[in-house]
Design a protein around this motif. Structure first.
Motif, PDB file in Angstrom:
ATOM      1  N   PRO A 436      -4.549  10.328   5.078  1.00  9.75           N
ATOM      2  CA  PRO A 436      -3.579  10.618   4.090  1.00  9.75           C
ATOM      3  C   PRO A 436      -4.127  10.795   2.783  1.00  9.75           C
ATOM      4  N   MET A 437      -3.210  11.424   1.915  1.00  9.77           N
ATOM      5  CA  MET A 437      -3.583  11.485   0.216  1.00  9.77           C
ATOM      6  C   MET A 437      -2.850  10.655  -0.219  1.00  9.77           C
ATOM      7  N   PHE A 438      -2.057  10.190   0.445  1.00 10.72           N
ATOM      8  CA  PHE A 438      -1.218   8.991  -0.535  1.00 10.72           C
ATOM      9  C   PHE A 438      -0.759   7.586   0.428  1.00 10.72           C
ATOM     10  N   GLU A 439      -0.493   6.627  -0.549  1.00 11.35           N
ATOM     11  CA  GLU A 439      -0.404   5.568   0.431  1.00 11.35           C
ATOM     12  C   GLU A 439       0.717   4.822  -0.407  1.00 11.35           C
ATOM     13  N   TRP A 440       1.605   3.559  -0.151  1.00 11.76           N
ATOM     14  CA  TRP A 440       2.581   3.653  -0.225  1.00 11.76           C
ATOM     15  C   TRP A 440       2.183   2.076  -1.400  1.00 11.76           C
ATOM     16  N   ASN A 441       2.833   1.287  -2.790  1.00 12.27           N
ATOM     17  CA  ASN A 441       1.731   0.221  -2.854  1.00 12.27           C
ATOM     18  C   ASN A 441       2.700  -0.803  -3.112  1.00 12.27           C
ATOM     19  N   GLU A 442       2.529  -1.282  -2.414  1.00  8.01           N
ATOM     20  CA  GLU A 442       4.025  -2.392  -1.716  1.00  8.01           C
ATOM     21  C   GLU A 442       3.978  -3.543  -3.175  1.00  8.01           C
ATOM     22  N   GLU A 443       3.153  -4.065  -4.093  1.00  5.98           N
ATOM     23  CA  GLU A 443       2.963  -4.449  -4.811  1.00  5.98           C
ATOM     24  C   GLU A 443       3.189  -4.400  -6.207  1.00  5.98           C
ATOM     25  N   GLU A 444       3.168  -2.915  -6.626  1.00  7.31           N
ATOM     26  CA  GLU A 444       3.763  -2.028  -7.890  1.00  7.31           C
ATOM     27  C   GLU A 444       5.060  -1.456  -6.785  1.00  7.31           C
TER      28      GLU A 444
END
Length: 590
Positions: A436-444
């Motif tokens: 995947p090109m992107f992912e979800w940054n849960e912390e930010e």
């Protein structure tokens, strides 16, 4: 005759009998056989047995020498008697009767012996690494490392690549780890960074018109140590190519690694054609994007077999949350209660409530609590889907795949290891593709790059403008061997508008993009070729080929787990004068 040696300690053979020779080396060990002294003399090349009798001019000196003293010996080569020939040594058919012996350097009392294979604490080994490196096993690993790197260089130049060196002092870049920073004396308040990888420079090399580049590149990352990751620095085979597709990179790199492992693999089988496995598929089948394909176990989803079933622990979770799945981990030959109970206990030791299972007796009947709860029809359906036979078992993991996947992957490894299913006489390679090109940054609470920010998204600018970023894959790929990630690579983004859009999605404004990546952005505006590359890790390649589990066994002067060089005393304090010159004031924690 040369001042120190006419031959090395690994050179003499039966054909040299009668010759007068001079050898120099380290005293490996001394044996006293009733007044007759035997000295095993060692150098980089091997060991030769020296014999000194009381009539020898050098006997009095021979009586004084101890382990690891450096001595020179003049003597005559004689054949050993048949019963004393040492078949384990290349020089084992001969020995040298000592005449003159000179002590070139005495050794103090040793903190650790060189002779033998006794294990010593890591701190002792690293503090006295120069002694540790004299030990045969480690010495041969380092020699093998040199030979492997030489072979890589020959293969790369033979394939039309040219070796270039890229800067060590450069600008900070978000490669996913902490930078090592170097303060600038001439520019107060500013810092260089040691390169985490030559990523931007190798791309700029392609933009500059060089077609095929490689480098045995040092990389620096301020990371915690692991068995397969050295703290501080490591080396990689850095590669970049112009006017290439992903397939072109595969075709160039695959034969280099395959043939290298054939050359140094001690007869182990090597994958002929590396299979390509999509990232999402690898996670579901193996529970990891670094699958060990020597393990034949492939996991499968069996959620529907538990939906509305009598096994309420799973059925209730499935009904309550659409994300929940049940994954099955086949266990060929594991079909007995004792093994299933051991796996259940292991799961509990890993912080899990347990590990559900079904095992199939020799009469074909499914047994265990789950089989009783879901009934024979569902049990047989699971058996048929997984193609299990009598005497086999299957384990189950239930939950949100994003959460339970690492445990499922660990369970697969545990089953394969404990049932001796892993083929240890093999180097099993694969490509992992479609990251995947992107992912979800849960912390930010934001979208972030998942892998390499300089990669080309599949679908290009149109995909970035029209699709949910979390559904976009990139032309990114890894090489994995025996469960170890050897390298990451990608087809690069060579168009400035794609770069701007990709970084904007990840929350980088134009000002930040210009400040951090201005050089790359400018370069892309002046005609950049489509290009791509990869960077297999040298240390991990050598570790695999030497059969080691820890990089410290194939690295000449490694740091310890706390990123300390115990031999040289780094990191060290500096003087107030040095700090003043760099305009730095320390603000140390209490």
């Amino acid at each position: 005759m040369h001042a120190y040696r006419s031959h090395t300690c690994g050179a003499l053979r039966a054909s040299d009998v009668g010759a007068t020779v001079r050898l120099s080396g380290w005293v490996h060990r001394v044996r006293d056989h009733g007044g007759l002294l035997f000295i095993d003399l060692r150098d980089h090349y091997g060991i030769t047995q020296i014999v000194a009798d009381p009539d020898s001019p050098g006997f009095k000196v021979a009586e004084t020498v101890r382990a690891e003293w450096v001595i020179r010996i003049d003597g005559t080569v004689k054949a050993r008697t048949p019963e004393t020939v040492n078949q384990n040594l290349p020089t084992g058919a001969v020995e040298v009767f000592a005449g003159d012996i000179e002590v070139l350097s005495a050794a103090a009392e040793l903190p650790m012996p060189v002779f033998g294979d006794v294990e010593y604490p890591e701190d002792t080994r690293l503090r006295y690494r120069f002694l540790d490196l004299r030990r045969d096993h480690l010495h041969q690993n380092i020699v093998r490392r040199s030979q492997i790197i030489s072979s890589i260089r020959r293969r790369m130049t033979g394939a039309g690549f040219m070796e270039f060196q890229t800067p060590i002092l450069t600008a900070s870049s978000p490669e996913g780890a902490r930078d090592f920073l170097v303060p600038s004396r001439l520019h107060p308040g500013k810092f260089y960074a040691l390169p985490q990888a030559p990523q931007q420079f190798k791309q700029l090399t392609m933009i500059a018109g060089f077609d095929r580049y490689f480098q045995i590149a040092p990389c620096f990352r301020d990371e915690d140590a692991r068995a397969d990751r050295s703290p501080g620095e490591f080396y990689q085979l850095d590669i970049e190519m112009s006017f290439v597709t992903q397939e072109d990179v595969f075709q160039a790199v695959e034969p280099v690694l395959r043939d290298l492992f054939v050359e140094f693999g001690n007869g182990k089988r090597v994958t002929e054609v590396f299979p390509r496995i999509a990232y999402a598929t690898a996670l579901r089948k193996y529970g990891s994007d670094k699958p060990d394909l020597r393990n034949p176990i492939e996991m499968q989803a069996v959620t529907d077999h538990f939906r509305d079933s009598g096994f309420r622990v799973f059925a209730g979770q499935i009904a309550a949350d659409p994300k929940v799945e049940v994954w099955a981990i086949p266990a060929p030959t594991g079909g007995n209660r004792a093994f299933c109970d051991r796996m259940n206990s292991w799961a509990q030791s890993e912080g899990q409530p347990g590990l559900g299972y079904i095992f199939f007796r020799d009469d074909g009947e499914g047994a265990g609590p789950i089989a009783k709860n879901i009934g024979p029809e569902r049990t047989n359906a699971i058996r048929e889907q997984l193609q299990l036979g009598d005497g086999d078992a299957v384990f189950f993991v239930c939950g949100d795949p994003a959460v339970m996947r690492p445990f499922a992957g660990a369970a697969r490894t545990k089953v394969g290891t404990d049932l001796n299913l892993i083929d240890k006489d093999r180097f099993a390679f694969c490509w992992i593709v479609d990251f995947p090109m992107f992912e979800w940054n849960e912390e930010e609470k934001k979208v972030d790059f998942s892998h390499n920010p300089f990669s080309m998204p599949q679908g290009g600018l149109e995909a970035l403008e029209t699709r949910d970023p979390l559904t976009i894959n990139a032309f990114q790929y890894d090489i994995v061997c025996n469960g170890i990630e050897l390298s990451s690579g990608a087809i690069r983004n060579h168009m400035p508008e794609v770069m701007r859009k990709a970084f904007a999605i990840a929350g980088y404004g134009e000002d930040i993009l210009e400040a951090k990546f201005g050089g790359m952005l400018r370069a892309l505006q002046y005609g950049a070729p489509p290009h791509g590359g990869i960077a297999p890790g040298i240390d991990r390649i050598v570790m695999l080929l030497c059969g080691e589990d820890n990089l410290r066994e194939v690295t000449m002067f490694p740091m310890n787990q706390r990123a300390e060089d115990l031999l040289m005393g780094a990191p060290s304090e500096v003087t107030p004068k040095q700090l003043r010159e760099l305009h730095i004031r320390l603000n140390l924690p209490n």
